[in-house]
Design a protein around this motif. Structure first.
Motif, PDB file in Angstrom:
ATOM      1  N   TRP A   1       0.815  -1.209   0.000  1.00 22.55           N
ATOM      2  CA  TRP A   1       0.000   0.000   0.000  1.00 22.55           C
ATOM      3  C   TRP A   1       0.854   1.268   0.000  1.00 22.55           C
ATOM      4  O   TRP A   1       2.001   1.273   0.424  1.00 22.55           O
ATOM      5  CB  TRP A   1      -0.950   0.015   1.201  1.00 22.55           C
ATOM      6  CG  TRP A   1      -0.266  -0.181   2.538  1.00 22.55           C
ATOM      7  CD1 TRP A   1      -0.106  -1.337   3.230  1.00 22.55           C
ATOM      8  CD2 TRP A   1       0.373   0.845   3.318  1.00 22.55           C
ATOM      9  NE1 TRP A   1       0.592  -1.114   4.399  1.00 22.55           N
ATOM     10  CE2 TRP A   1       0.895   0.209   4.472  1.00 22.55           C
ATOM     11  CE3 TRP A   1       0.568   2.208   3.163  1.00 22.55           C
ATOM     12  CZ2 TRP A   1       1.573   0.905   5.462  1.00 22.55           C
ATOM     13  CZ3 TRP A   1       1.256   2.912   4.141  1.00 22.55           C
ATOM     14  CH2 TRP A   1       1.737   2.263   5.277  1.00 22.55           C
ATOM     15  N   ILE A   2       0.236   2.339  -0.485  1.00 27.35           N
ATOM     16  CA  ILE A   2       0.769   3.698  -0.349  1.00 27.35           C
ATOM     17  C   ILE A   2      -0.393   4.544   0.143  1.00 27.35           C
ATOM     18  O   ILE A   2      -1.465   4.538  -0.487  1.00 27.35           O
ATOM     19  CB  ILE A   2       1.289   4.246  -1.689  1.00 27.35           C
ATOM     20  CG1 ILE A   2       2.324   3.303  -2.302  1.00 27.35           C
ATOM     21  CG2 ILE A   2       1.899   5.627  -1.510  1.00 27.35           C
ATOM     22  CD1 ILE A   2       2.785   3.726  -3.684  1.00 27.35           C
ATOM     23  N   ALA A   3      -0.217   5.261   1.263  1.00 23.95           N
ATOM     24  CA  ALA A   3      -1.370   5.940   1.864  1.00 23.95           C
ATOM     25  C   ALA A   3      -0.964   7.195   2.614  1.00 23.95           C
ATOM     26  O   ALA A   3       0.165   7.351   3.074  1.00 23.95           O
ATOM     27  CB  ALA A   3      -2.109   4.992   2.806  1.00 23.95           C
ATOM     28  N   ASP A   4      -1.946   8.087   2.732  1.00 25.35           N
ATOM     29  CA  ASP A   4      -1.830   9.303   3.512  1.00 25.35           C
ATOM     30  C   ASP A   4      -3.249   9.577   4.069  1.00 25.35           C
ATOM     31  O   ASP A   4      -4.185   9.743   3.288  1.00 25.35           O
ATOM     32  CB  ASP A   4      -1.381  10.457   2.620  1.00 25.35           C
ATOM     33  CG  ASP A   4      -1.116  11.758   3.375  1.00 25.35           C
ATOM     34  OD1 ASP A   4      -0.313  12.545   2.874  1.00 25.35           O
ATOM     35  OD2 ASP A   4      -1.754  11.991   4.415  1.00 25.35           O
ATOM     36  N   ASP A   5      -3.546   9.555   5.387  1.00 25.67           N
ATOM     37  CA  ASP A   5      -2.613   9.442   6.480  1.00 25.67           C
ATOM     38  C   ASP A   5      -2.690   8.028   7.106  1.00 25.67           C
ATOM     39  O   ASP A   5      -1.697   7.354   7.260  1.00 25.67           O
ATOM     40  CB  ASP A   5      -2.942  10.485   7.555  1.00 25.67           C
ATOM     41  CG  ASP A   5      -2.616  11.900   7.115  1.00 25.67           C
ATOM     42  OD1 ASP A   5      -3.537  12.712   6.971  1.00 25.67           O
ATOM     43  OD2 ASP A   5      -1.419  12.173   6.955  1.00 25.67           O
ATOM     44  N   GLY A   6      -3.902   7.595   7.507  1.00 29.56           N
ATOM     45  CA  GLY A   6      -4.076   6.291   8.136  1.00 29.56           C
ATOM     46  C   GLY A   6      -5.247   5.547   7.516  1.00 29.56           C
ATOM     47  O   GLY A   6      -6.076   6.131   6.813  1.00 29.56           O
ATOM     48  N   PHE A   7      -5.355   4.241   7.818  1.00 26.64           N
ATOM     49  CA  PHE A   7      -6.442   3.466   7.204  1.00 26.64           C
ATOM     50  C   PHE A   7      -6.719   2.194   8.002  1.00 26.64           C
ATOM     51  O   PHE A   7      -5.879   1.723   8.777  1.00 26.64           O
ATOM     52  CB  PHE A   7      -6.099   3.104   5.755  1.00 26.64           C
ATOM     53  CG  PHE A   7      -4.847   2.286   5.604  1.00 26.64           C
ATOM     54  CD1 PHE A   7      -4.878   0.903   5.710  1.00 26.64           C
ATOM     55  CD2 PHE A   7      -3.622   2.899   5.346  1.00 26.64           C
ATOM     56  CE1 PHE A   7      -3.725   0.138   5.563  1.00 26.64           C
ATOM     57  CE2 PHE A   7      -2.460   2.148   5.195  1.00 26.64           C
ATOM     58  CZ  PHE A   7      -2.507   0.760   5.312  1.00 26.64           C
ATOM     59  N   VAL A   8      -7.927   1.650   7.761  1.00 23.05           N
ATOM     60  CA  VAL A   8      -8.324   0.339   8.261  1.00 23.05           C
ATOM     61  C   VAL A   8      -8.731  -0.488   7.047  1.00 23.05           C
ATOM     62  O   VAL A   8      -9.484  -0.016   6.197  1.00 23.05           O
ATOM     63  CB  VAL A   8      -9.502   0.432   9.258  1.00 23.05           C
ATOM     64  CG1 VAL A   8      -9.857  -0.954   9.792  1.00 23.05           C
ATOM     65  CG2 VAL A   8      -9.169   1.378  10.404  1.00 23.05           C
ATOM     66  N   VAL A   9      -8.225  -1.722   6.950  1.00 22.75           N
ATOM     67  CA  VAL A   9      -8.519  -2.604   5.821  1.00 22.75           C
ATOM     68  C   VAL A   9      -9.459  -3.716   6.272  1.00 22.75           C
ATOM     69  O   VAL A   9      -9.236  -4.349   7.324  1.00 22.75           O
ATOM     70  CB  VAL A   9      -7.220  -3.217   5.240  1.00 22.75           C
ATOM     71  CG1 VAL A   9      -7.543  -4.291   4.213  1.00 22.75           C
ATOM     72  CG2 VAL A   9      -6.364  -2.131   4.615  1.00 22.75           C
TER      73      VAL A   9
END
Length: 557
Positions: free
Chosen positions: A179-187
């Motif tokens: 993954w590439i992300a900004d800022d945070g995440f839940v999968v």
């Protein structure tokens, strides 16, 4: 004279064992083919309904296993109810990529989905969502012009969904999300949380903020996905993407999903285009991969639940139960479930769409079945005879250019048409593949069976009559039952009750496909927004907890 059967069998086997190779050698010599262009090939489809063309010739059984000569061009023909996912190539042990960065995702940037099961694979429809190729988001300096721009209202949370298919869930490797992300995440995988990054612990929602900002703007990493969360067939990865602050000026998501194999064969999509040219004489093992279309997408691909698949208006080949060679119409079930066509309408005149209604067999003292099995066929005879062991309409078919046959749902929520050209008694007009978009005059008629294409088939552009706009009497936007009242107004559905109650709402489109389903508590008035729906005619069915029922048909402009 004594004859040893085993000796005879051995002689036959020995004489035939090299026959295929010998024949190929003779063909190579006769046509002066280059031996350097010869290669072994195994070509197949992951579904029985998939059709494969090899140098513009149909692979008759959908499978090929033998030798070919370059150049070779393959073409995958999409059957109704499916979309082409790509050509999968088997190879040596290695990585299997299910989707890569830059692939298409669905995304929602309109606000909170806290009360919706948006991460669910089956109980939620993302039909109104937007779609685009990743990376998805926006950048404070517009450094990434390829990013699909959402609502740059600095929302705390955005939602994304990606479906993909697995032939099997393997245990000889590691599934990982890069993954590439900004800022945070839940999968979430198939509705269950699989992991999170840069997020606080505990339950998260629309207003939850990422723990910190993405220091590398954006960050990148790998998340291992437990194989127990995956299943054979269609899978869903859903992502809850969070900003670190409500005034954040950037949001970003991109990802790839793969299996890092430790043994066996690798399986890699080498092309997502239906047409694929083999340019090397290396041995190949290719599979045409198809994904079942979500119900809400079927209408966009001309795949109503039942389609008129083949027509013969001058039949001189097949006989009915009366031993008559009469006109016939073949219907095809595009779905994975049985479909009952009792109550549906069929006509040869667009001005009379309800000309003939298919009755239940017992109502007309007949023994035919009105149920079409999944991806199965049903033949209707258009000859004005009484229905007996088969269905017969009250009209015959014309045989001129631009004739038309139309099938309409019992509730009139969708309709399918097939226009046809003049043809001979040993010909028919049909779709290829079954339920597909392209029509042909076919010399090889296949009543009640899968349509076949040969070199004598003639493709033609179907006559497409302009649809008749709904009249005021067709669009009933207000209805009531007991304490329940339903009205379509100002781009939404208003539901009014006289006392507190729970109501369930189901909305289907013109193809009869469900596009939204929910349940809400109502006392007074509640509004269900449909402003994200594409233009078209819809039917909304509302049922209250005390069994009051309302149905409206509305035109979304």
């Amino acid at each position: 004279m004594n004859v040893n059967p085993w000796s005879t069998a051995s002689n036959v086997y020995n004489n035939l064992s090299g026959r295929q190779t010998g024949l190929i050698n003779h063909l190579q010599s006769y046509f002066k083919l280059n031996s350097g262009d010869r290669f072994s090939a195994s070509i197949s489809s992951n579904i029985e309904e998939g059709r494969i063309m090899l140098n513009d010739q149909e692979v008759p059984t959908g499978k090929f296993n033998g030798e070919l000569f370059l150049p070779v061009t393959l073409r995958a023909e999409a059957p109704a109810g499916y979309k082409f996912a790509g050509w999968k190539q088997e190879g040596v042990a290695g990585d299997q990529i299910f989707f890569d960065k830059g692939s298409e995702w669905k995304y929602y940037d309109k606000g909170s989905l806290d009360d919706a099961e948006w991460m669910s694979r089956n109980s939620y429809s993302d039909y109104p969502w937007s779609s685009g190729s990743t990376p998805i988001g926006y950048d404070y300096n517009n450094q990434h012009p390829e990013i699909v721009t959402g609502t740059q209202g600095y929302l705390p949370t955005y939602y994304l969904r990606k479906t993909f298919s697995l032939d099997e869930v393997r245990t000889d490797g590691t599934y990982q999300l890069d993954w590439i992300a900004d800022d945070g995440f839940v999968v979430y995988v198939n509705g269950t949380e699989a992991g999170r990054y840069n997020m606080p612990s505990g339950e998260t929602g629309y207003s939850t903020l990422a723990s910190t900002y993405a220091h590398n703007n954006p960050d990148a990493g790998t998340m291992l996905i437990d194989a127990s969360l995956l299943r054979t067939g269609n899978n869903l990865i859903a992502v809850e993407l969070h900003n670190n602050a409500t005034n954040s000026t950037d949001i970003y998501w991109d990802a790839a999903f793969s299996l890092q194999s430790t043994g066996g064969k690798s399986q890699q999509i080498v092309s997502t285009e239906p047409e694929y040219t083999i340019t090397s004489n290396d041995a190949v093992e290719l599979t045409a991969m198809w994904d079942a279309l979500p119900e809400e997408e079927m209408i966009a691909n001309s795949a109503t639940p039942v389609k008129i698949n083949e027509v013969s208006a001058a039949n001189s080949v097949y006989i009915n139960e009366y031993f008559k060679k009469n006109d016939w119409i073949e219907l095809y079930n595009t779905t994975d479930k049985p479909v009952d066509v009792a109550g549906m309408y069929i006509t040869d005149k667009l001005t009379k769409p309800l000309k003939f209604q298919i009755p239940v067999a017992s109502e007309v003292d007949a023994t035919y079945s009105t149920i079409i099995p999944p991806h199965g066929y049903l033949v209707i005879w258009a000859d004005q005879l009484e229905s007996n062991t088969q269905i017969h309409t009250g009209f015959k078919l014309g045989n001129e250019d631009d004739e038309v046959v139309m099938l309409t749902a019992a509730d009139e929520s969708w309709a399918d048409t097939l226009s046809y050209k003049m043809h001979n008694g040993d010909q028919s007009v049909g779709l290829y593949p079954d339920g597909g978009k392209q029509a042909y005059i076919m010399d090889l008629t296949t009543i009640g069976q899968s349509n076949k294409l040969n070199s004598y088939a003639v493709a033609f552009e179907q006559f497409r009559p302009e649809p008749t706009p709904p009249t005021p009497s067709d669009v009933k936007e207000v209805t009531s039952d007991g304490e329940l009242r339903v009205k379509y107004e100002n781009g939404g559905i208003s539901i009014t009750t006289d006392s507190p109650m729970t109501v369930s709402i189901e909305i289907v489109n013109a193809a009869g496909q469900k596009v939204q389903e929910s349940a809400v508590e109502v006392y007074g008035q509640t509004r269900i927004a449909v402003d994200n729906f594409p233009s078209g005619v819809y039917v909304a069915r509302v049922v209250s907890s005390n069994d009051n029922r309302c149905q409206i048909k509305f035109l979304k402009k």
